[in-house]
Design a protein around this motif. Structure first.
Motif, mmCIF file in Angstrom:
data_model
loop_
_atom_site.group_PDB
_atom_site.id
_atom_site.type_symbol
_atom_site.label_atom_id
_atom_site.label_comp_id
_atom_site.label_asym_id
_atom_site.label_seq_id
_atom_site.Cartn_x
_atom_site.Cartn_y
_atom_site.Cartn_z
ATOM 1 N N PHE A 35 0.810 -1.219 0.000
ATOM 2 C CA PHE A 35 0.000 0.000 0.000
ATOM 3 C C PHE A 35 0.851 1.280 0.000
ATOM 4 O O PHE A 35 0.594 2.185 -0.807
ATOM 5 C CB PHE A 35 -0.971 -0.026 1.198
ATOM 6 N N PRO A 36 1.869 1.391 0.859
ATOM 7 C CA PRO A 36 2.703 2.602 0.809
ATOM 8 C C PRO A 36 3.351 2.801 -0.557
ATOM 9 O O PRO A 36 3.440 3.934 -1.043
ATOM 10 C CB PRO A 36 3.778 2.364 1.872
ATOM 11 N N ALA A 37 3.767 1.710 -1.178
ATOM 12 C CA ALA A 37 4.388 1.843 -2.494
ATOM 13 C C ALA A 37 3.385 2.450 -3.478
ATOM 14 O O ALA A 37 3.721 3.351 -4.262
ATOM 15 C CB ALA A 37 4.879 0.486 -2.992
ATOM 16 N N THR A 47 0.580 4.300 -2.730
ATOM 17 C CA THR A 47 0.268 5.700 -2.424
ATOM 18 C C THR A 47 1.425 6.602 -2.853
ATOM 19 O O THR A 47 1.212 7.719 -3.311
ATOM 20 C CB THR A 47 0.017 5.939 -0.915
ATOM 21 N N GLY A 48 2.635 6.076 -2.725
ATOM 22 C CA GLY A 48 3.790 6.855 -3.161
ATOM 23 C C GLY A 48 3.700 7.186 -4.635
ATOM 24 O O GLY A 48 3.916 8.330 -5.044
ATOM 25 N N MET A 61 9.050 11.768 -4.369
ATOM 26 C CA MET A 61 8.334 10.514 -4.639
ATOM 27 C C MET A 61 8.491 10.149 -6.112
ATOM 28 O O MET A 61 8.659 8.982 -6.452
ATOM 29 C CB MET A 61 6.850 10.640 -4.279
ATOM 30 N N ALA A 84 11.670 8.657 -6.397
ATOM 31 C CA ALA A 84 11.657 7.291 -5.878
ATOM 32 C C ALA A 84 11.083 6.316 -6.908
ATOM 33 O O ALA A 84 11.579 5.199 -7.070
ATOM 34 C CB ALA A 84 10.851 7.227 -4.583
#
Lengths: 311, 302
Positions: free
Chosen positions: A50-52, A54-55, A283, A286
């Protein structure tokens, strides 16, 4: 080891040999297995996947890390490619990863050969050379920071050797050497252990046979040892390169990315997005970093498969 | 993810990795081969690269401020043991040690339990599509570089009230799952199902089979995973630094940055603190080196 297992792992169709016996195939699923697997999968999704995602989403916004935000399309990505500091970070990181991979592997292979040879105090030597593996990279880098900025200049000064009389860490052209040095110091033991395991998997008779045929030391290494441990070499190169691309703590403790931005890595640049007010922008950085890393990993895997290296 | 990639994961040959030295040690105290002295001497010289920084850390930690100048390699005179209690107080060492120990213990337990459970479920249900897909799903995380996750993770843990050691433990466990369950699955595949089936005929449930039969059989691999998880958690800098919001709950590596201020000149205090931070793993390693090295070597190629 990640790669060997990864490559060979997906146990082709029928899977874990014994478990694949036909009677089990249509057996009812035991719910217990779901209880073992599903909660972990759920947490894994929530905290890793999930964080990946949203990033990725935020990389298309103008979010500063706080306050309001709106979607701005691919603007962050466009700006990134025009940003010289980002470009410099990528260049440095790739250069650093290449050099580190090369140096670590050459030294570790030599060390593994030596530790596997007929040396005195073999167990003690191994214990000694593997020490850095258990030490905190950050604290080690702090210690080296002092050595580089005080001890070596003081030694060089007293010996009248001026090129080293000022700290290498504050020299824009050479600070990377210190970063590579400490990285190698810390990473070599783990890589050496892999090579040592590879060397120990070679039966002694192979070398004896070669000796009977009159092969010398180097010849034995080039035509027998090296081909037999090629799989281990590939693993070390792939894992090492990926690891060094993410270089962070050693650089933080040694140079802080300096002098100026001479040793700033991509990871440091990305982390700066948390306090720097350019969250969404970093981001995007990233995401690009992620794509490049995956592309390199896949590229390396392709080469291995084509060469038919058996792991 | 961090945990698996930061520590090198080596291969092996479970038995012959460490057995030769120990067997040799038992049979013949002296090496039975002709010693290669030139190479031994080269290695001894090379060992200085390891020994000098360690020696340097020790002598720096034992000096007073007036002895700090020069190269720093001189032996301490007089020896200043007061640096240790002073550093202990300055960095709040006791608290940080406690925090690190808690994070490490629970990360290791969590990694061993969660990864072996997941691996067991997947390995024994390989014929089912859902379990096979889960395997690929978990593996895909091996390709995600940590910097990609960290910014959203900081926000997310803060929102969920996990910006503390508990959050760090959770992330260590989840971050290690991909690599550790790989190791476990490979190992479980080598355990014959017949052993379990006879227990099931005697009425054991899947949980009982897992706890009473599988976990004990996983012994050597549990050790390997525990070593990796231990080193990963104990020495980790990135996760605690980014996730733990309350400075009083910070871990050992992170609190060392106290000495990195631009005007800090308390080098002896700093090195006393570094030495105390390095000592626990170093001591455990030296005492249990044979066990640690064999565990690490097992973690790799089959």
């Amino acid at each position: 080891m990640t790669l060997p297992t990864l490559l060979e792992a997906p146990p082709r169709d029928a899977g874990p040999a014994p478990a694949a016996a036909p009677p089990r195939r249509h057996a009812r699923l035991d719910r217990t297995y779901l209880v073992m697997l599903v909660p972990v999968l759920a947490l894994f999704s929530l905290f890793i996947v999930f964080p990946a995602l949203t990033g990725v989403l935020f990389s298309f916004t103008n979010y500063a890390g706080y306050g309001d935000w709106k979607f701005i399309g691919a603007l962050n990505y466009v700006n990134m490619f025009k940003d010289p500091t980002i470009l410099q970070a990528y260049l440095f990181t790739f250069f650093f990863a290449l050099v580190s991979t090369l140096v670590v592997n050459v030294l570790s292979l030599a060390l593994a050969l030596a530790l596997n040879a007929k040396i005195k105090w073999r167990t003690g030597m191994r214990t000694l050379f593997f020490i850095p593996m258990v030490l905190s990279g950050l604290v080690v880098a702090y210690v080296f920071n002092y050595l580089f900025s005080n001890t070596i200049p003081a030694l060089a000064d007293s010996l009248g050797f001026t090129p080293l009389a000022s700290s290498i860490l504050s020299d824009e052209r050479f600070a990377w050497i210190a970063v590579v040095f400490v990285t190698v110091w810390q990473a070599a033991p783990g890589v050496t252990i892999i090579y040592l395991a590879g060397l120990q998997s070679i039966p002694g008779e192979v070398h004896e046979a070669a000796e009977l045929d009159g092969a010398g030391g180097f010849r034995k290494f080039a035509s027998i040892t090296l081909p037999l441990i090629l799989g281990y070499l590939v693993i070390n190169v792939i894992l090492g390169f990926k690891g060094y691309l993410g270089a962070y703590e050693i650089i933080v403790a040694l140079t802080g990315g300096g002098p100026g931005t001479a040793t700033q890595s991509v990871a440091m640049k990305i982390f700066s997005g948390f306090t720097g007010g350019d969250y969404a922008y970093q981001m995007a950085n990233a995401v690009v970093f992620f794509i490049i890393t995956v592309a390199i990993s896949l590229f390396q895997l392709r080469i291995i498969q084509r060469r038919g290296v058996s792991l | 993810m961090t945990v698996p990639t930061t520590i090198a994961h080596p291969p092996v040959q479970p038995t012959d990795a460490t057995a030769p030295p120990s067997r040799r040690a038992l049979k013949a105290p002296k090496e039975s081969y002709k010693v290669n002295w030139p190479l031994t001497i080269v290695l001894l010289v090379a060992a200085l690269t390891i020994l000098i920084p360690l020696y340097f850390t020790v002598v720096m930690a034992l000096k007073g401020p007036s002895q700090t100048g020069g190269t720093g390699l001189e032996t301490p005179n007089p020896v200043e043991f007061a640096n240790f209690p002073a550093a202990w107080v300055t960095v709040g060492f006791g608290r940080a040690l406690m925090s690190t120990a808690l994070v490490t213990v629970f990360s290791v337990i969590g990694a061993v339990l969660a990864s072996s459970m997941v691996a067991y479920a997947i390995a024994r249900n390989w014929e089912r599509r859902f379990f096979r897909a889960s395997y690929v799903y978990l593996l895909s995380a091996l390709f995600i570089p940590f910097p990609v996750l960290i910014l959203p993770l900081i926000k997310q843990t803060a929102v969920l009230g996990l910006d503390n050691p508990v959050g760090v433990i959770l992330l260590h466990v989840l971050g290690g799952i991909s690599f550790f369950s790989l190791l476990y699955i490979a190992f479980i595949r080598s355990i014959p199902v017949e052993i379990e089936e006879s227990a099931r005929l005697d009425g054991a449930s899947t949980w009982q089979v897992f706890w009473r039969i599988i976990v004990p059989l996983l012994g050597p691999m549990n050790a390997t995973v525990a070593i990796f998880a231990f080193l990963g958690a104990w020495n980790d800098f990135l996760l605690p630094q980014m996730i733990i919001a309350d400075p009083t709950l910070q871990t050992l590596p992170v609190v060392q940055n106290l000495f990195q201020g631009e005007f800090n000149t308390d080098y002896n205090l700093a090195f006393a603190s570094y030495l105390m931070a390095l000592a626990p793993t170093l001591i455990v390693y030296v005492l249990a080196q044979r066990w640690v090295l064999s565990g690490v070597m097992r973690g790799a190629v089959k």
